[in-house]
Design an enzyme around this catalytic site. Structure first.
Site, PDB file in Angstrom:
ATOM      1  CG  ASP A  33      -1.979   0.951   1.303  1.00 38.14           C
ATOM      2  OD1 ASP A  33      -2.407   1.397   0.226  1.00 38.14           O
ATOM      3  OD2 ASP A  33      -2.449   1.282   2.421  1.00 38.14           O
ATOM      4  CG  HIS A  35      -6.089   4.758  -1.698  1.00 37.89           C
ATOM      5  ND1 HIS A  35      -5.004   4.304  -0.993  1.00 37.89           N
ATOM      6  CD2 HIS A  35      -5.992   4.205  -2.930  1.00 37.89           C
ATOM      7  CE1 HIS A  35      -4.286   3.526  -1.764  1.00 37.89           C
ATOM      8  NE2 HIS A  35      -4.859   3.440  -2.957  1.00 37.89           N
ATOM      9  N   GLY A  36      -8.903   5.695   1.289  1.00 34.86           N
ATOM     10  CA  GLY A  36      -9.563   6.531   2.305  1.00 34.86           C
ATOM     11  C   GLY A  36     -11.045   6.267   2.424  1.00 34.86           C
ATOM     12  CD  GLU A  58      -3.414   8.308  -4.809  1.00 34.82           C
ATOM     13  OE1 GLU A  58      -3.170   7.259  -4.175  1.00 34.82           O
ATOM     14  OE2 GLU A  58      -3.709   9.370  -4.250  1.00 34.82           O
ATOM     15  N   GLY A 111      -7.740   8.315   7.219  1.00 39.16           N
ATOM     16  CA  GLY A 111      -7.877   8.573   8.649  1.00 39.16           C
ATOM     17  C   GLY A 111      -9.313   8.661   9.128  1.00 39.16           C
TER      18      GLY A 111
HETATM   19  P1  13P Z   1      -8.927   4.771   5.655  1.00 42.69           P
HETATM   20  O1  13P Z   1      -8.036   5.618   6.520  1.00 42.69           O
HETATM   21  O2  13P Z   1     -10.153   5.514   5.247  1.00 42.69           O
HETATM   22  O3  13P Z   1      -9.237   3.460   6.256  1.00 42.69           O
HETATM   23  O4  13P Z   1      -8.124   4.490   4.273  1.00 42.69           O
HETATM   24  C1  13P Z   1      -7.201   3.448   4.175  1.00 42.69           C
HETATM   25  C2  13P Z   1      -6.398   3.496   2.921  1.00 42.69           C
HETATM   26  O5  13P Z   1      -6.697   4.177   1.969  1.00 42.69           O
HETATM   27  C3  13P Z   1      -5.203   2.649   2.871  1.00 42.69           C
HETATM   28  O6  13P Z   1      -4.446   2.870   1.724  1.00 42.69           O
HETATM   29  O1  G3H Z   2      -3.193   4.892   3.623  1.00 41.15           O
HETATM   30  C1  G3H Z   2      -2.675   4.668   4.691  1.00 41.15           C
HETATM   31  C2  G3H Z   2      -3.003   3.430   5.423  1.00 41.15           C
HETATM   32  O2  G3H Z   2      -4.114   3.625   6.265  1.00 41.15           O
HETATM   33  C3  G3H Z   2      -1.807   2.922   6.168  1.00 41.15           C
HETATM   34  O3  G3H Z   2      -1.517   3.725   7.241  1.00 41.15           O
HETATM   35  O4  G3H Z   2       0.903   4.248   6.983  1.00 41.15           O
HETATM   36  O5  G3H Z   2      -0.236   4.411   9.218  1.00 41.15           O
HETATM   37  O6  G3H Z   2       0.215   2.179   8.177  1.00 41.15           O
HETATM   38  P1  G3H Z   2      -0.057   3.645   7.947  1.00 41.15           P
HETATM   39 ZN    ZN Z   3      -4.527   4.862   0.973  1.00 43.87          ZN
END
Ligand code: 13P
Ligand code: G3H
Ligand code: ZN
Length: 334
Positions: free
Chosen positions: A95, A235-236, A147, A192
């Site tokens: 990721d 994402h997100g 992306e 987040g």
């Molecule tokens: P969230 O913070 O909304 O769970 O998004 C996670 C994410 O996009 C990981 O790449």
């Molecule tokens: O997009 C981010 C993911 O939620 C991963 O978060 O970098 O804190 O592990 P992290």
């Molecule tokens: Zn993400």
């Protein structure tokens, strides 16, 4: 020593995404950092027979050790079979990879899919870096997510205060030049548990609850029109369930005005070309809420199994709910 994901029983995203786009559902991409999250993800996927993407961020690699995470994912395939899932379809995905070297190391290390996130770079540099990663990954049949557009919030150590929606006029050129296998776009989601400020929301007059602004479905539609059938990623996409925020706050936490993406918006997105939906924060909230509640109610407990068991059960419940009621991926990997 190099290892192919195929030797580990993992699959890449190619076929999975093609089916999801055609079938009008999305594949869950759940982040994991520890054994309890992984157990909950596999239990939920095996029970619902849903294909699943296990996501490892750079932060997760630093926290848990990349070797350990790799073997955990390998173990997850065997665990899934033990749970009675005959043909588990499990992807191990990097990721927010932020460099060629990191992506290469994951390909060499048995990941079946990587994301190169060069979205904060100028367009031509994003194209160049993404193309370089694709060139390497495709030699090993590893699929690549790229992306275009910038999400507000923290993107694995790259942070942006404001989001920039993906420009639909750029997507054809980008995909053609990079040969990426899927594209993450920015349509108003963010990372987040604080996706919108109260000022960006309206209030439901009946409940007094904050109502976030809708996602930019016009941008998604325009992208789909330019790239018919091409796999799109969101994402997100945590919905920040109020019950978990309340659970955290009731038992000593402090998460004022935490707010996510309403599930009906994600359901709508899942029915379109969006075929991968990323969820991390909801798992963090479920785990933390359950741990806080358990410890507050059982102050004498100090065996981690006592509070991690209910936390794992809560996460599993949440994953099953997402798979069945939001993504619609249940029964797609029998
Ligand atoms: P969230 O913070 O909304 O769970 O998004 C996670 C994410 O996009 C990981 O790449
Ligand atoms: O997009 C981010 C993911 O939620 C991963 O978060 O970098 O804190 O592990 P992290
Ligand atoms: Zn993400």
């Amino acid at each position: 020593m190099k290892v192919s994901f195929k030797e580990l029983g993992l699959v890449n995203t190619r076929e999975m995404f093609a089916k999801a786009v055609k079938g009008g559902y999305a594949i869950p991409a759940f982040n994991f950092n520890n054994m309890e999250q992984l157990q909950a993800i596999i239990q939920a996927s095996a029970e619902t027979k849903s294909p699943v993407i296990l996501q490892v961020s750079k932060g997760a690699r630093n926290y848990a050790n990349q070797t350990l995470l790799r073997y955990m994912a390998q173990g997850a395939v065997e665990y899934a079979k033990e749970l009675g899932w005959k043909k588990p379809q499990i992807v191990l995905h990097l990721d927010h990879g932020d460099s060629y070297e990191l992506c290469k190391s994951c390909v060499d290390f048995g990941f079946s899919s990587v994301m190169i996130d060069a979205s904060s770079l100028p367009y031509e540099e994003n194209v160049k870096l993404t193309r370089k990663v694709v060139n390497y990954a495709h030699k090993y049949d590893v699929t690549v997510e790229a992306e275009l557009g910038v999400l507000a919030g923290v993107e694995d150590e790259v942070s942006s205060a404001v989001s920039h929606y993906t420009k639909p006029e750029e997507v054809i050129d980008f995909v053609k030049k990079t040969k990426c296998d899927s594209l993450a776009i920015s349509i108003g989601t963010s990372h987040g548990a604080y996706k919108f400020t109260p000022e960006q929301c309206t209030r439901d007059p009946k409940t007094g609850k904050l109502v976030p602004p809708p996602l930019a479905f016009d941008v998604l539609k325009a992208v789909e029109k330019k790239l018919p059938g091409f796999p799109i990623v969101l994402h997100g996409s945590s919905s920040v369930p109020q019950e978990y925020v309340d659970m955290c706050n009731e038992f000593g936490g402090k998460l004022p005005n935490a707010i996510g993406i309403p599930e009906e918006q994600l359901r709508k997105a899942a029915k379109s070309a969006v075929c991968k939906i990323n969820i991390d924060s909801d798992s963090r909230l479920a785990m933390t809420g359950a741990i806080r509640k358990h410890l507050a109610e059982n102050p004498s407990h100090f065996d981690p199994r006592q509070y991690l068991k209910p936390a794992r059960e809560e996460m599993k419940k949440m994953y099953v709910h997402k798979i069945i009621n939001v993504l619609g991926s249940n029964g797609k990997a029998r």
